[in-house]
Design an enzyme around this catalytic site. Structure first.
Site, mmCIF file in Angstrom:
data_model
loop_
_atom_site.group_PDB
_atom_site.id
_atom_site.type_symbol
_atom_site.label_atom_id
_atom_site.label_comp_id
_atom_site.label_asym_id
_atom_site.label_seq_id
_atom_site.Cartn_x
_atom_site.Cartn_y
_atom_site.Cartn_z
ATOM 1 C CB SER A 122 -9.910 46.786 -28.045
ATOM 2 O OG SER A 122 -9.456 47.909 -28.780
ATOM 3 C CE1 TYR A 128 -8.398 43.341 -32.129
ATOM 4 C CE2 TYR A 128 -8.851 45.695 -32.047
ATOM 5 C CZ TYR A 128 -8.308 44.558 -31.472
ATOM 6 O OH TYR A 128 -7.685 44.641 -30.247
HETATM 7 P P1 NDP Z 1 0.397 40.588 -28.550
HETATM 8 O O1 NDP Z 1 0.351 40.245 -30.014
HETATM 9 O O2 NDP Z 1 1.683 41.063 -27.976
HETATM 10 O O3 NDP Z 1 -0.141 39.372 -27.683
HETATM 11 C C1 NDP Z 1 -1.203 38.572 -28.098
HETATM 12 C C2 NDP Z 1 -1.171 37.286 -27.298
HETATM 13 O O4 NDP Z 1 -2.283 36.482 -27.717
HETATM 14 C C3 NDP Z 1 0.083 36.484 -27.540
HETATM 15 O O5 NDP Z 1 0.586 36.059 -26.300
HETATM 16 C C4 NDP Z 1 -0.383 35.301 -28.365
HETATM 17 O O6 NDP Z 1 0.318 34.128 -27.985
HETATM 18 C C5 NDP Z 1 -1.825 35.162 -27.916
HETATM 19 N N1 NDP Z 1 -2.646 34.475 -28.891
HETATM 20 C C6 NDP Z 1 -3.039 34.881 -30.128
HETATM 21 N N2 NDP Z 1 -3.776 33.935 -30.726
HETATM 22 C C7 NDP Z 1 -3.855 32.898 -29.843
HETATM 23 C C8 NDP Z 1 -4.479 31.619 -29.868
HETATM 24 N N3 NDP Z 1 -5.185 31.214 -30.933
HETATM 25 N N4 NDP Z 1 -4.354 30.814 -28.801
HETATM 26 C C9 NDP Z 1 -3.642 31.220 -27.726
HETATM 27 N N5 NDP Z 1 -3.033 32.414 -27.642
HETATM 28 C C10 NDP Z 1 -3.136 33.236 -28.685
HETATM 29 O O7 NDP Z 1 -0.726 41.687 -28.367
HETATM 30 P P2 NDP Z 1 -1.358 42.409 -27.076
HETATM 31 O O8 NDP Z 1 -0.627 42.082 -25.848
HETATM 32 O O9 NDP Z 1 -1.518 43.810 -27.462
HETATM 33 O O10 NDP Z 1 -2.802 41.747 -27.077
HETATM 34 C C11 NDP Z 1 -3.418 41.229 -25.926
HETATM 35 C C12 NDP Z 1 -4.889 41.602 -25.954
HETATM 36 O O11 NDP Z 1 -5.004 43.027 -25.847
HETATM 37 C C13 NDP Z 1 -5.616 41.227 -27.239
HETATM 38 O O12 NDP Z 1 -6.882 40.712 -26.916
HETATM 39 C C14 NDP Z 1 -5.730 42.558 -27.973
HETATM 40 O O13 NDP Z 1 -6.821 42.573 -28.861
HETATM 41 C C15 NDP Z 1 -5.914 43.501 -26.814
HETATM 42 N N6 NDP Z 1 -5.629 44.905 -27.094
HETATM 43 C C16 NDP Z 1 -4.393 45.347 -27.488
HETATM 44 C C17 NDP Z 1 -4.158 46.694 -27.741
HETATM 45 C C18 NDP Z 1 -2.828 47.191 -28.212
HETATM 46 O O14 NDP Z 1 -2.747 48.320 -28.720
HETATM 47 N N7 NDP Z 1 -1.754 46.448 -28.081
HETATM 48 C C19 NDP Z 1 -5.194 47.685 -27.529
HETATM 49 C C20 NDP Z 1 -6.444 47.131 -27.094
HETATM 50 C C21 NDP Z 1 -6.636 45.805 -26.882
HETATM 51 P P3 NDP Z 1 0.866 32.982 -28.985
HETATM 52 O O15 NDP Z 1 1.084 33.628 -30.328
HETATM 53 O O16 NDP Z 1 2.113 32.531 -28.321
HETATM 54 O O17 NDP Z 1 -0.209 31.946 -28.973
#
Ligand code: NDP
Length: 243
Positions: free
Chosen positions: A135, A148
């Site tokens: 991020s 975070y």
């Molecule tokens: P979402 O919340 O839409 O997606 C997060 C994903 O992570 C989900 O598919 C969730 O799947 C999965 N996840 C969370 N915890 C677990 C776990 N313990 N085991 C397996 N899967 C897990 O958010 P984003 O798409 O935004 O996030 C994706 C990445 O991008 C993250 O690393 C986030 O920090 C990063 N990011 C996002 C930004 C934003 O503004 N959106 C900006 C910068 C970085 P499930 O719950 O089904 O397990």
């Protein structure tokens, strides 16, 4: 030519779902991981070459078992995208310690688990790519983001260390660091003040955040460059993002 296996964690929503669509449209065999498999199974994909597995990335054994199944079906993984992550905003003096633990376990240990699962085989084959989704909060600080940011600074640090270590094995370790985007990420924040502050910040930039499709396309571009070319790190954000 048959394409190699691509593994994406956190494929059930946001960036992960978008990356799954981009690679699927280009006929890559996919192993898609997440806890909510029903959401992955509902994605608009061609499932002919897709294996979906319920994996909590904090659980190394689950991760390893799923990758073994994926590799049995489609051959050795050539790309792992460690995308799964959580962002629980809040001030250190108010935030429940369990939220720090969840972020460290998911954002740092989850990434280490993924890397450990595929690394040795990539090193042996002198081929492979790991892309860790960090991020902009892994490069600079933001209010309410202490734990975070600590987890995402950690992703940059561990990625750069392993990149140096694997360079002589011809294995790429790349970091994609996006800015604010419209995904489910903010919906898990329990501190209403912190969530409201984040929403006001986005509104102050005209409410236009980064479309996840550009993160997905950029990740695919990074991967598809020749193996000898390593885009070590990308910071990508909406042009209107001021921080
Ligand atoms: P979402 O919340 O839409 O997606 C997060 C994903 O992570 C989900 O598919 C969730 O799947 C999965 N996840 C969370 N915890 C677990 C776990 N313990 N085991 C397996 N899967 C897990 O958010 P984003 O798409 O935004 O996030 C994706 C990445 O991008 C993250 O690393 C986030 O920090 C990063 N990011 C996002 C930004 C934003 O503004 N959106 C900006 C910068 C970085 P499930 O719950 O089904 O397990």
């Amino acid at each position: 030519m048959k394409k190699p296996l691509v593994i994406i964690t956190g494929a059930s929503s946001g960036f992960g779902a978008e990356m799954a669509k981009q690679f699927n449209a280009d006929n890559y065999p996919l192993l898609l991981l997440g806890r909510r498999v029903e959401k992955i199974n509902a994605l608009p994909l061609n499932f002919d070459q897709v294996l979906v597995k319920a994996v909590d990335v904090t659980n190394l054994e689950q991760f390893q078992a799923a990758v073994a199944e994926g590799e049995k079906a489609f051959g050795k993984a050539d790309l792992l995208i460690n995308n799964a992550g959580v962002m629980l905003l809040g001030n250190v003096w108010k935030q429940d310690a369990s939220e720090w633990q969840t972020m460290m376990d998911t954002n740092v240990i989850g990434v280490l688990n993924g890397m450990k699962t595929v690394m040795q085989s990539m090193m042996d084959r002198h081929h492979g790519t790991i892309i860790n989704i960090s991020s902009i909060a892994g490069r600079k600080t933001f209010g309410n983001h202490a734990a975070y940011a600590a987890s995402k600074f950690g992703v940059h640090a561990l990625s750069e260390t392993v990149r140096e270590e694997l360079s002589s094995h011809n294995v790429r370790v790349l970091v994609m660091a996006p800015g604010a985007a419209e995904t489910e990420l903010l919906t898990h924040v329990t501190d209403q003040d912190a969530a409201d502050t984040y929403e006001s910040w986005k509104a102050s930039m005209g409410g236009v955040t980064l479309d996840p499709i550009y993160v997905a396309k950029t990740v695919k571009y990074m991967y598809e460059l020749p193996q000898e070319v390593s885009i070590r790190e990308v910071l990508i954000a909406a042009t209107s993002q001021d921080a």
